[in-house]
Design a protein around this motif. Structure first.
Motif, PDB file in Angstrom:
ATOM      1  N   ALA A   1       0.840  -1.207   0.000  1.00 50.16           N
ATOM      2  CA  ALA A   1       0.000   0.000   0.000  1.00 50.16           C
ATOM      3  C   ALA A   1       0.870   1.251   0.000  1.00 50.16           C
ATOM      4  N   PHE A   2       0.513   2.214  -0.849  1.00 47.10           N
ATOM      5  CA  PHE A   2       1.248   3.484  -0.945  1.00 47.10           C
ATOM      6  C   PHE A   2       0.409   4.558  -0.256  1.00 47.10           C
ATOM      7  N   ILE A   3       0.910   5.054   0.884  1.00 43.31           N
ATOM      8  CA  ILE A   3       0.179   6.000   1.731  1.00 43.31           C
ATOM      9  C   ILE A   3       0.868   7.363   1.671  1.00 43.31           C
TER      10      ILE A   3
ATOM     11  N   GLY B   1      -3.721   9.216  -6.883  1.00 37.79           N
ATOM     12  CA  GLY B   1      -4.518   8.001  -6.789  1.00 37.79           C
ATOM     13  C   GLY B   1      -3.908   7.031  -5.790  1.00 37.79           C
ATOM     14  N   ALA B   2      -3.410   7.569  -4.675  1.00 41.45           N
ATOM     15  CA  ALA B   2      -2.725   6.761  -3.666  1.00 41.45           C
ATOM     16  C   ALA B   2      -3.691   5.792  -2.987  1.00 41.45           C
ATOM     17  N   ASP B   3      -3.111   4.770  -2.362  1.00 44.39           N
ATOM     18  CA  ASP B   3      -3.922   3.789  -1.640  1.00 44.39           C
ATOM     19  C   ASP B   3      -4.450   4.345  -0.323  1.00 44.39           C
TER      20      ASP B   3
ATOM     21  N   ASP C   1     -12.743   3.575  -0.733  1.00 46.00           N
ATOM     22  CA  ASP C   1     -11.769   2.484  -0.736  1.00 46.00           C
ATOM     23  C   ASP C   1     -10.375   2.891  -0.269  1.00 46.00           C
ATOM     24  N   VAL C   2     -10.154   4.185  -0.058  1.00 47.31           N
ATOM     25  CA  VAL C   2      -8.826   4.666   0.339  1.00 47.31           C
ATOM     26  C   VAL C   2      -8.649   4.509   1.848  1.00 47.31           C
ATOM     27  N   GLN C   3      -7.471   4.051   2.234  1.00 43.25           N
ATOM     28  CA  GLN C   3      -7.153   3.880   3.662  1.00 43.25           C
ATOM     29  C   GLN C   3      -6.852   5.247   4.282  1.00 43.25           C
TER      30      GLN C   3
END
Length: 232
Positions: free
Chosen positions: A86-88, A100-102, A123-125
């Motif tokens: 995951a890219f935060i 469009g990051a995770d 859906d994003v963390q």
């Protein structure tokens, strides 16, 4: 101690009776970038992610304009995507949306999780820094955060720290809430075990990874996490 927490101090005996719920996934590694991610850093990130299991990578830059941040982020985001990490994005909802990051990680001054959710979608963390405060963590959970972060548990040179919770706050959180909790602050392979035993779902680490050989450090954390799982 939780001196600023309206809930007052935690009973230290809580930790003694805590047992990690076997239904919770094992504790995982959460890497935070150094402030300099240019030059050869993409190669270092790839080496780190290839060395062992990593759940997430947080892109953390300070005092840099968004266009330049996006340019630096793009190769790192690809490296993470290729490895299903995951890219935060730290602090910036607008940069997270642009990339469009995770996910996005919010400090207490970085906006409300509800507003971030409205911008970024379902859906994003969304993670929230809660320092040493159970009250802030419950507020974050009520606002729709996907995880809460407590710390700094140990001395750290990565950033200035005012809050120093005891590991028992992880036990309290894990016993009462299903929402994952992240431990942060000066964590190394040598001092990680008490935080895992206390109930941390993720260990957020930066200096211990990037200060030396990143691949060796990830392997050392992997061994520490494997050796501190629930008994039985």
């Amino acid at each position: 101690m939780d001196t600023e927490d309206p809930l007052g101090p935690l009973d230290p005996n809580f930790a003694a009776s805590f047992k990690r719920d076997v239904r919770r996934p094992p504790c995982q590694l959460y890497l935070i970038s150094p402030l300099d991610v240019g030059g050869g850093f993409p190669d270092r990130l790839a080496r780190a992610l290839d060395a062992g299991p990593v759940a997430a990578f947080q892109f953390r830059l300070k005092d840099i304009d968004q266009h330049e941040a996006a340019r630096l982020a793009e190769p790192l985001q690809r490296i993470c995507a290729d490895r299903e990490v995951a890219f935060i994005v730290n602090d910036s909802v607008s940069l997270a949306k642009r990339l469009g990051a995770d996910g996005v990680h919010l400090g207490q001054e970085d906006g409300d999780p509800r507003e971030a959710r409205a911008v970024l979608g379902p859906d994003v963390q969304i993670g929230v820094t809660c320092h040493d405060s159970r009250h802030l963590a419950m507020e974050a959970g009520d606002a729709g955060a996907d995880y809460v972060a407590f710390g700094a548990f140990y001395p750290t040179t990565t950033k200035q720290v005012k809050h120093h919770p005891e590991p028992v706050i992880l036990s309290w959180w894990s016993a009462l809430f299903e929402l994952p909790c992240v431990a942060i602050g000066g964590i190394t392979p040598a001092n990680a075990a008490p935080l895992v035993a206390a109930g941390a779902d993720f260990l957020a680490v930066s200096g211990a990874i990037w200060g030396d050989d990143e691949a060796a450090a990830v392997r050392a954390f992997g061994a520490a996490l494997a050796g501190s799982g629930p008994a039985g």
